[in-house]
Motif scaffolding. Structure first.
Motif, PDB file in Angstrom:
ATOM      1  N   VAL A   8     -52.992   4.475  -4.300  1.00  0.00           N
ATOM      2  CA  VAL A   8     -52.600   3.856  -3.021  1.00  0.00           C
ATOM      3  C   VAL A   8     -53.253   4.663  -1.907  1.00  0.00           C
ATOM      4  O   VAL A   8     -53.548   5.844  -2.076  1.00  0.00           O
ATOM      5  N   TYR A   9     -53.462   4.024  -0.789  1.00  0.00           N
ATOM      6  CA  TYR A   9     -53.961   4.744   0.381  1.00  0.00           C
ATOM      7  C   TYR A   9     -52.812   5.612   0.896  1.00  0.00           C
ATOM      8  O   TYR A   9     -51.759   5.086   1.280  1.00  0.00           O
ATOM      9  N   PRO A  10     -52.945   6.954   0.880  1.00  0.00           N
ATOM     10  CA  PRO A  10     -51.809   7.815   1.184  1.00  0.00           C
ATOM     11  C   PRO A  10     -51.117   7.500   2.509  1.00  0.00           C
ATOM     12  O   PRO A  10     -49.883   7.589   2.599  1.00  0.00           O
ATOM     13  N   ALA A  11     -51.868   7.118   3.523  1.00  0.00           N
ATOM     14  CA  ALA A  11     -51.253   6.842   4.828  1.00  0.00           C
ATOM     15  C   ALA A  11     -50.244   5.711   4.750  1.00  0.00           C
ATOM     16  O   ALA A  11     -49.290   5.660   5.543  1.00  0.00           O
ATOM     17  N   GLU A  12     -50.413   4.818   3.781  1.00  0.00           N
ATOM     18  CA  GLU A  12     -49.490   3.698   3.664  1.00  0.00           C
ATOM     19  C   GLU A  12     -48.116   4.115   3.158  1.00  0.00           C
ATOM     20  O   GLU A  12     -47.161   3.334   3.247  1.00  0.00           O
ATOM     21  N   LEU A  13     -47.989   5.333   2.633  1.00  0.00           N
ATOM     22  CA  LEU A  13     -46.701   5.815   2.161  1.00  0.00           C
ATOM     23  C   LEU A  13     -45.879   6.459   3.270  1.00  0.00           C
ATOM     24  O   LEU A  13     -44.733   6.856   3.043  1.00  0.00           O
ATOM     25  N   VAL A  14     -46.453   6.591   4.451  1.00  0.00           N
ATOM     26  CA  VAL A  14     -45.756   7.233   5.574  1.00  0.00           C
ATOM     27  C   VAL A  14     -45.347   6.153   6.567  1.00  0.00           C
ATOM     28  O   VAL A  14     -46.184   5.639   7.311  1.00  0.00           O
ATOM     29  N   PRO A  15     -44.048   5.780   6.598  1.00  0.00           N
ATOM     30  CA  PRO A  15     -43.629   4.646   7.416  1.00  0.00           C
ATOM     31  C   PRO A  15     -43.597   4.924   8.912  1.00  0.00           C
ATOM     32  O   PRO A  15     -43.618   3.983   9.712  1.00  0.00           O
ATOM     33  N   ALA A  16     -43.541   6.194   9.308  1.00  0.00           N
ATOM     34  CA  ALA A  16     -43.457   6.515  10.736  1.00  0.00           C
ATOM     35  C   ALA A  16     -44.032   7.902  10.970  1.00  0.00           C
ATOM     36  O   ALA A  16     -43.984   8.763  10.073  1.00  0.00           O
ATOM     37  N   PRO A  17     -44.575   8.147  12.156  1.00  0.00           N
ATOM     38  CA  PRO A  17     -45.117   9.474  12.463  1.00  0.00           C
ATOM     39  C   PRO A  17     -44.025  10.538  12.436  1.00  0.00           C
ATOM     40  O   PRO A  17     -42.850  10.257  12.689  1.00  0.00           O
ATOM     41  N   LEU A  55     -54.951  13.588   1.793  1.00  0.00           N
ATOM     42  CA  LEU A  55     -54.084  13.099   2.870  1.00  0.00           C
ATOM     43  C   LEU A  55     -54.864  12.660   4.096  1.00  0.00           C
ATOM     44  O   LEU A  55     -54.413  11.773   4.829  1.00  0.00           O
ATOM     45  N   ASN A  56     -56.010  13.263   4.333  1.00  0.00           N
ATOM     46  CA  ASN A  56     -56.700  13.037   5.594  1.00  0.00           C
ATOM     47  C   ASN A  56     -58.145  12.565   5.483  1.00  0.00           C
ATOM     48  O   ASN A  56     -58.701  12.087   6.466  1.00  0.00           O
ATOM     49  N   GLY A  57     -58.745  12.717   4.299  1.00  0.00           N
ATOM     50  CA  GLY A  57     -60.164  12.420   4.183  1.00  0.00           C
ATOM     51  C   GLY A  57     -60.492  11.100   3.520  1.00  0.00           C
ATOM     52  O   GLY A  57     -61.531  10.494   3.821  1.00  0.00           O
ATOM     53  N   VAL A  58     -59.644  10.641   2.602  1.00  0.00           N
ATOM     54  CA  VAL A  58     -59.961   9.376   1.935  1.00  0.00           C
ATOM     55  C   VAL A  58     -59.713   8.207   2.875  1.00  0.00           C
ATOM     56  O   VAL A  58     -58.861   8.267   3.767  1.00  0.00           O
ATOM     57  N   GLU A  59     -60.461   7.153   2.676  1.00  0.00           N
ATOM     58  CA  GLU A  59     -60.422   6.018   3.602  1.00  0.00           C
ATOM     59  C   GLU A  59     -59.788   4.770   3.002  1.00  0.00           C
ATOM     60  O   GLU A  59     -59.475   3.824   3.725  1.00  0.00           O
ATOM     61  N   ARG A  60     -59.584   4.757   1.690  1.00  0.00           N
ATOM     62  CA  ARG A  60     -59.030   3.556   1.056  1.00  0.00           C
ATOM     63  C   ARG A  60     -58.535   3.905  -0.339  1.00  0.00           C
ATOM     64  O   ARG A  60     -58.887   4.956  -0.892  1.00  0.00           O
ATOM     65  N   ALA A  61     -57.737   3.024  -0.892  1.00  0.00           N
ATOM     66  CA  ALA A  61     -57.295   3.187  -2.266  1.00  0.00           C
ATOM     67  C   ALA A  61     -58.480   3.072  -3.221  1.00  0.00           C
ATOM     68  O   ALA A  61     -59.433   2.329  -2.965  1.00  0.00           O
ATOM     69  N   GLY A  85     -43.904  24.270  -3.769  1.00  0.00           N
ATOM     70  CA  GLY A  85     -44.852  23.994  -4.844  1.00  0.00           C
ATOM     71  C   GLY A  85     -45.295  22.548  -4.810  1.00  0.00           C
ATOM     72  O   GLY A  85     -45.335  21.860  -5.830  1.00  0.00           O
ATOM     73  N   ALA A  86     -45.667  22.082  -3.614  1.00  0.00           N
ATOM     74  CA  ALA A  86     -45.922  20.648  -3.399  1.00  0.00           C
ATOM     75  C   ALA A  86     -47.184  20.151  -4.067  1.00  0.00           C
ATOM     76  O   ALA A  86     -47.376  18.937  -4.201  1.00  0.00           O
ATOM     77  N   GLY A  87     -48.080  21.048  -4.487  1.00  0.00           N
ATOM     78  CA  GLY A  87     -49.288  20.609  -5.180  1.00  0.00           C
ATOM     79  C   GLY A  87     -50.122  19.674  -4.338  1.00  0.00           C
ATOM     80  O   GLY A  87     -50.524  20.004  -3.219  1.00  0.00           O
ATOM     81  N   LEU A  88     -50.364  18.474  -4.830  1.00  0.00           N
ATOM     82  CA  LEU A  88     -51.187  17.493  -4.126  1.00  0.00           C
ATOM     83  C   LEU A  88     -50.362  16.534  -3.278  1.00  0.00           C
ATOM     84  O   LEU A  88     -50.857  15.487  -2.862  1.00  0.00           O
ATOM     85  N   ALA A  89     -49.098  16.866  -3.040  1.00  0.00           N
ATOM     86  CA  ALA A  89     -48.248  16.242  -2.018  1.00  0.00           C
ATOM     87  C   ALA A  89     -47.726  14.856  -2.365  1.00  0.00           C
ATOM     88  O   ALA A  89     -47.115  14.213  -1.524  1.00  0.00           O
ATOM     89  N   ARG A  90     -47.911  14.380  -3.599  1.00  0.00           N
ATOM     90  CA  ARG A  90     -47.436  13.022  -3.904  1.00  0.00           C
ATOM     91  C   ARG A  90     -45.907  12.944  -3.825  1.00  0.00           C
ATOM     92  O   ARG A  90     -45.368  11.958  -3.299  1.00  0.00           O
ATOM     93  N   LEU A  91     -45.187  13.943  -4.339  1.00  0.00           N
ATOM     94  CA  LEU A  91     -43.733  13.902  -4.247  1.00  0.00           C
ATOM     95  C   LEU A  91     -43.295  13.897  -2.785  1.00  0.00           C
ATOM     96  O   LEU A  91     -42.367  13.165  -2.414  1.00  0.00           O
ATOM     97  N   CYS A  92     -43.957  14.677  -1.945  1.00  0.00           N
ATOM     98  CA  CYS A  92     -43.628  14.673  -0.510  1.00  0.00           C
ATOM     99  C   CYS A  92     -43.755  13.265   0.067  1.00  0.00           C
ATOM    100  O   CYS A  92     -42.872  12.800   0.806  1.00  0.00           O
TER     101      CYS A  92
END
Length: 413
Positions: free
Chosen positions: A250-259, A214-220, A180-187
């Motif tokens: 926040v820019y979502p990609a910045e929350l992912v520290p590693a691939p 997660l994939n379309g926005v370009e900035r906070a 039930g991840a919804g918009l993935a913020r908890l993930c």
């Protein structure tokens, strides 16, 4: 970004049959069609305000001269919401190259759906589009931070505590399933701690929005939405009702520290959580399962408990926060046919979890809001939530511990 939603059927090990694939495409088309027609649906509500204003006497209209300006401003808010939703839909084209295969045809499927049924949108689908906007504010705005802290914050703090002793030289970090991840913020908050997280979501409304965020926005703060602009009751001021909410905070990609730390099992109509994660490939696949406002989405909460136990490694943790609203309890009042809904008390759920094979290691009640308009005159969306941690143990051992705990309880008078 790493972790864009993938093909749910491939992850679940099932290939849709032709009839099933056609039904799924139609369901996707219905959702994209509703998103596409958000502006007309929301405009009907504002048109109702205008109609009612026109019914007033000249004397009464003179008392509220600002209403005409408010109606015009609300239409502008709706238009800005429409721009955000249109940009979201524009990402989903069958030849886009990035979109998950089962989401890529969203626009084409919407065209097919409209050819079949016309431009009309079911009222409940209009409501779900507005629900997406409110969820965007909850999960991806600074305004939603306080509400997220009450739920996501507690869950991430508990995961951090549980895995504080995880070996630094372990081949991989702890893996957490978020149903039930919804918009993935908890993930992403879990991933931001250095964990692995897999989100699972069933709703096409949520899948389309999360894939875009997660994939379309370009900035906070790329967009400003107005999630409460058509909510005319319990508003202290017009400014409160029409206020803009910048997203994402926040820019979502910045929350992912590693691939490789984030993945999405995007089911999208191909079976719900229980059907997907009961499969053999998910047996003992995760170190933890984190549920936030999720358990009560089940038709049968007992099945959810069994599937969570199945997906956890021995000794793994089941962290849960949420009420027991039971979403299907009144389905018989608005849906044709019969929908299974098993509604149990919290006491019964915890007793059943012990029989499934869980040991209760943390248990408390905490207040947590869900989609609460912080400026509304009515605060009705705060729940007294069950917040527990259970550990997967042998079923026989769990039953023995539960029996011992029951024996220790004082006898009823």
């Amino acid at each position: 970004m790493q972790g864009q939603p993938g093909n749910g059927s491939a992850e679940a090990g099932a290939t849709p049959q032709p009839d099933q694939a056609a039904l799924e495409r139609e369901a996707l088309g219905r959702v994209a069609h509703a998103v596409r027609h958000y502006r007309s649906g929301a405009g009907l509500e504002v048109a109702r305000w205008q109609h009612n204003l026109n019914q007033l006497s000249e004397w009464h209209r003179a008392m509220v001269p600002q209403l005409a300006e408010k109606i015009a401003a609300a239409r502008q808010c709706i238009y800005r919401n429409h721009l955000f939703l249109s940009a979201m839909l524009a990402m989903f084209e069958e030849d886009s190259g990035w979109a998950p295969p089962h989401l890529a045809p969203a626009n084409a499927a919407a065209d097919e759906y409209e050819d079949k049924v016309g431009a009309a949108v079911a009222p409940q689908d209009h409501d779900k589009v507005r629900y997406v906007l409110k969820n965007c504010a909850r999960d991806w705005s600074a305004e939603g931070a306080a509400e997220r802290a009450q739920s996501y914050g507690r869950i991430t703090a508990e995961l951090r505590r549980l895995f504080a002793g995880w070996p630094a030289d372990a081949p991989q970090p702890p893996s957490v399933l978020v149903p039930g991840a919804g918009l993935a913020r908890l993930c992403l908050e879990i991933v931001n701690m250095g964990f692995q997280a897999q989100g699972n979501e069933f709703s096409y409304f949520m899948l389309l929005a999360s894939a875009y965020l997660l994939n379309g926005v370009e900035r906070a703060e790329q967009w400003t939405i107005h999630p409460w602009c058509t909510a005319s009751c319990n508003q202290p001021t017009v400014a409160d009702q029409l206020r803009g909410v910048p997203i994402p905070d926040v820019y979502p990609a910045e929350l992912v520290p590693a691939p490789g730390l984030l993945s999405m099992s995007a089911v999208g109509g191909r079976g719900d959580f229980a059907e997907v994660y009961a499969s053999p490939e998910y047996a003992e696949a995760f170190d933890a399962v984190a549920c936030c406002f999720f358990l009560d989405t089940a038709h049968n909460v007992l099945e959810y408990l069994e599937v969570i136990w199945h997906a956890l490694r021995p000794g793994g943790y089941f962290v849960n926060l949420g009420p027991l609203l039971y979403h299907w309890a009144d389905a018989h009042t608005y849906l044709e046919g019969e929908e299974l809904s098993v509604e149990l008390s919290l006491e019964e759920v915890k007793a059943a979890a012990a029989q499934v094979g869980f040991k209760l290691v943390r248990d408390e009640m905490v207040p947590a809001a869900f989609l609460c308009n912080e400026r509304s005159m009515m605060q009705s969306s705060t729940y007294n939530c069950a917040f527990w941690t259970m550990q997967k143990v042998d079923r026989a051992a769990a039953a023995t511990m539960a029996a011992g705990a029951a024996a220790d309880q004082p006898a009823a008078k």
